[in-house]
Design a protein around this motif. Structure first.
Motif, PDB file in Angstrom:
ATOM      1  N   ARG A 179       0.948  -1.121   0.021  1.00 50.77           N
ATOM      2  CA  ARG A 179       0.003   0.027   0.066  1.00 50.77           C
ATOM      3  C   ARG A 179       0.887   1.297   0.109  1.00 50.77           C
ATOM      4  O   ARG A 179       1.988   1.422   0.640  1.00 50.77           O
ATOM      5  N   ALA A 180       0.287   2.548  -0.706  1.00 56.56           N
ATOM      6  CA  ALA A 180       0.905   3.705  -0.311  1.00 56.56           C
ATOM      7  C   ALA A 180      -0.366   4.766  -0.641  1.00 56.56           C
ATOM      8  O   ALA A 180      -1.246   4.410  -0.942  1.00 56.56           O
ATOM      9  N   THR A 181      -0.125   5.447   0.064  1.00 53.35           N
ATOM     10  CA  THR A 181      -0.837   6.891   0.350  1.00 53.35           C
ATOM     11  C   THR A 181       0.006   8.096  -0.049  1.00 53.35           C
ATOM     12  O   THR A 181       1.271   8.320   0.495  1.00 53.35           O
ATOM     13  N   ILE A 182      -0.692   8.699  -0.981  1.00 46.93           N
ATOM     14  CA  ILE A 182       0.241   9.887  -1.416  1.00 46.93           C
ATOM     15  C   ILE A 182      -0.775  11.250  -1.202  1.00 46.93           C
ATOM     16  O   ILE A 182      -1.829  11.078  -1.539  1.00 46.93           O
ATOM     17  N   ARG A 183      -0.381  12.094  -0.555  1.00 50.62           N
ATOM     18  CA  ARG A 183      -1.033  13.235  -0.217  1.00 50.62           C
ATOM     19  C   ARG A 183      -0.599  14.351  -0.517  1.00 50.62           C
ATOM     20  O   ARG A 183       0.729  14.837  -0.238  1.00 50.62           O
ATOM     21  N   THR A 184      -1.153  15.555  -1.380  1.00 53.85           N
ATOM     22  CA  THR A 184      -0.530  16.599  -1.986  1.00 53.85           C
ATOM     23  C   THR A 184      -1.416  17.746  -1.806  1.00 53.85           C
ATOM     24  O   THR A 184      -2.736  17.600  -1.832  1.00 53.85           O
ATOM     25  N   ASP A 185      -0.954  18.750  -1.609  1.00 56.01           N
ATOM     26  CA  ASP A 185      -1.671  20.080  -0.923  1.00 56.01           C
ATOM     27  C   ASP A 185      -2.007  20.767  -2.393  1.00 56.01           C
ATOM     28  O   ASP A 185      -0.997  21.044  -2.982  1.00 56.01           O
ATOM     29  N   HIS A 186      -2.972  21.373  -2.611  1.00 61.59           N
ATOM     30  CA  HIS A 186      -3.413  22.255  -3.885  1.00 61.59           C
ATOM     31  C   HIS A 186      -4.359  23.426  -3.452  1.00 61.59           C
ATOM     32  O   HIS A 186      -5.184  23.271  -2.655  1.00 61.59           O
ATOM     33  N   ALA A 200      -8.328  17.067  -8.795  1.00 65.00           N
ATOM     34  CA  ALA A 200      -8.517  15.368  -8.372  1.00 65.00           C
ATOM     35  C   ALA A 200      -9.662  15.004  -9.524  1.00 65.00           C
ATOM     36  O   ALA A 200      -9.615  13.865 -10.300  1.00 65.00           O
ATOM     37  N   ARG A 201     -10.390  15.914  -9.973  1.00 65.96           N
ATOM     38  CA  ARG A 201     -11.266  15.677 -10.982  1.00 65.96           C
ATOM     39  C   ARG A 201     -10.635  15.287 -12.263  1.00 65.96           C
ATOM     40  O   ARG A 201     -10.857  14.464 -13.179  1.00 65.96           O
ATOM     41  N   ALA A 202      -9.287  16.018 -12.681  1.00 67.88           N
ATOM     42  CA  ALA A 202      -8.750  15.874 -13.837  1.00 67.88           C
ATOM     43  C   ALA A 202      -7.861  14.687 -13.580  1.00 67.88           C
ATOM     44  O   ALA A 202      -7.586  13.836 -14.746  1.00 67.88           O
ATOM     45  N   LEU A 203      -7.575  14.038 -12.695  1.00 66.16           N
ATOM     46  CA  LEU A 203      -6.945  12.725 -12.340  1.00 66.16           C
ATOM     47  C   LEU A 203      -7.753  11.591 -12.233  1.00 66.16           C
ATOM     48  O   LEU A 203      -7.348  10.513 -12.934  1.00 66.16           O
ATOM     49  N   SER A 204      -8.977  11.689 -11.931  1.00 66.24           N
ATOM     50  CA  SER A 204      -9.926  10.494 -11.839  1.00 66.24           C
ATOM     51  C   SER A 204     -10.237   9.811 -13.128  1.00 66.24           C
ATOM     52  O   SER A 204     -10.344   8.281 -12.819  1.00 66.24           O
ATOM     53  N   PRO A 205     -10.049  10.108 -14.467  1.00 69.41           N
ATOM     54  CA  PRO A 205     -10.192   9.175 -15.403  1.00 69.41           C
ATOM     55  C   PRO A 205      -8.872   8.212 -15.558  1.00 69.41           C
ATOM     56  O   PRO A 205      -9.127   7.110 -16.142  1.00 69.41           O
ATOM     57  N   ASP A 206      -7.821   8.692 -14.912  1.00 66.11           N
ATOM     58  CA  ASP A 206      -6.715   7.642 -15.062  1.00 66.11           C
ATOM     59  C   ASP A 206      -6.523   6.639 -13.874  1.00 66.11           C
ATOM     60  O   ASP A 206      -5.670   5.908 -13.788  1.00 66.11           O
ATOM     61  N   ASN A 207      -7.216   6.703 -12.750  1.00 66.73           N
ATOM     62  CA  ASN A 207      -7.204   5.934 -11.715  1.00 66.73           C
ATOM     63  C   ASN A 207      -7.656   4.471 -12.004  1.00 66.73           C
ATOM     64  O   ASN A 207      -8.509   4.247 -12.964  1.00 66.73           O
ATOM     65  N   THR A 208      -7.130   3.643 -11.525  1.00 66.44           N
ATOM     66  CA  THR A 208      -7.297   2.181 -11.724  1.00 66.44           C
ATOM     67  C   THR A 208      -8.154   1.786 -10.562  1.00 66.44           C
ATOM     68  O   THR A 208      -8.499   2.444  -9.629  1.00 66.44           O
ATOM     69  N   VAL A 231       2.431   4.020  -8.588  1.00 69.47           N
ATOM     70  CA  VAL A 231       2.747   5.323  -7.939  1.00 69.47           C
ATOM     71  C   VAL A 231       3.511   6.222  -9.056  1.00 69.47           C
ATOM     72  O   VAL A 231       3.289   7.380  -9.188  1.00 69.47           O
ATOM     73  N   ASP A 232       4.392   5.638  -9.664  1.00 67.66           N
ATOM     74  CA  ASP A 232       5.087   6.188 -10.944  1.00 67.66           C
ATOM     75  C   ASP A 232       4.176   6.875 -11.748  1.00 67.66           C
ATOM     76  O   ASP A 232       4.179   8.109 -12.093  1.00 67.66           O
ATOM     77  N   ASP A 233       3.116   6.218 -12.246  1.00 61.12           N
ATOM     78  CA  ASP A 233       2.407   6.591 -13.284  1.00 61.12           C
ATOM     79  C   ASP A 233       1.402   7.773 -12.642  1.00 61.12           C
ATOM     80  O   ASP A 233       1.111   8.701 -13.420  1.00 61.12           O
ATOM     81  N   TYR A 234       0.900   7.363 -11.324  1.00 58.73           N
ATOM     82  CA  TYR A 234       0.131   8.460 -10.656  1.00 58.73           C
ATOM     83  C   TYR A 234       0.939   9.888 -10.568  1.00 58.73           C
ATOM     84  O   TYR A 234       0.308  10.865 -10.963  1.00 58.73           O
ATOM     85  N   VAL A 235       2.032   9.689 -10.311  1.00 57.23           N
ATOM     86  CA  VAL A 235       2.888  11.120  -9.955  1.00 57.23           C
ATOM     87  C   VAL A 235       3.119  11.903 -11.570  1.00 57.23           C
ATOM     88  O   VAL A 235       3.000  13.082 -11.350  1.00 57.23           O
TER      89      VAL A 235
END
Length: 110
Positions: free
Chosen positions: A4-11, A18-26, A66-70
């Motif tokens: 498991r990994a948890t990635i937390r970023t402030d924006h 987050a909406r821009a990221l959601s289509p790429d989530n698995t 994680v690499d893809d997500y970043v």
């Protein structure tokens, strides 16, 4: 055993990013927007954190995800920043309703 990994970023525009990221989530990923430790609504674009949790069966799978997500996060941030800049510089055109020299029957200028 699961990895498991948890990635937390402030924006500033966390919900928008987050909406821009959601289509790429698995299926192995969940992304939420949190403010002060509580989940924010998807339409709340004030300063907050994006929290993405990734759960994979193998270490190499976790690393790849994680690499893809970043990479996707960097692109989403760039897109949001560019969209905000363009939107401020060039307001949305309202189309023919804003044209005063149109041939529309609703045009009141003579």
């Amino acid at each position: 055993m699961s990895r498991r990994a948890t990635i937390r970023t402030d924006h500033d525009d966390a919900a928008l990013v987050a909406r821009a990221l959601s289509p790429d989530n698995t299926d192995e990923m969940t992304t939420t927007v949190e403010r002060d430790g509580s989940e924010a609504t998807a339409d709340d674009d004030h300063a907050a954190a994006i929290v993405t949790r990734i759960d994979r069966e193998t270490t190499s799978g976790l690393r790849a995800t994680v690499d893809d997500y970043v990479v996707n996060l960097e692109v989403a941030i760039d897109v949001v920043e560019q969209a905000r800049t363009v939107q401020r510089d060039e307001p949305t055109d309202t189309g023919p309703v804003s044209d005063t020299d149109s041939d529309s029957e609703h045009d009141t200028t003579q």
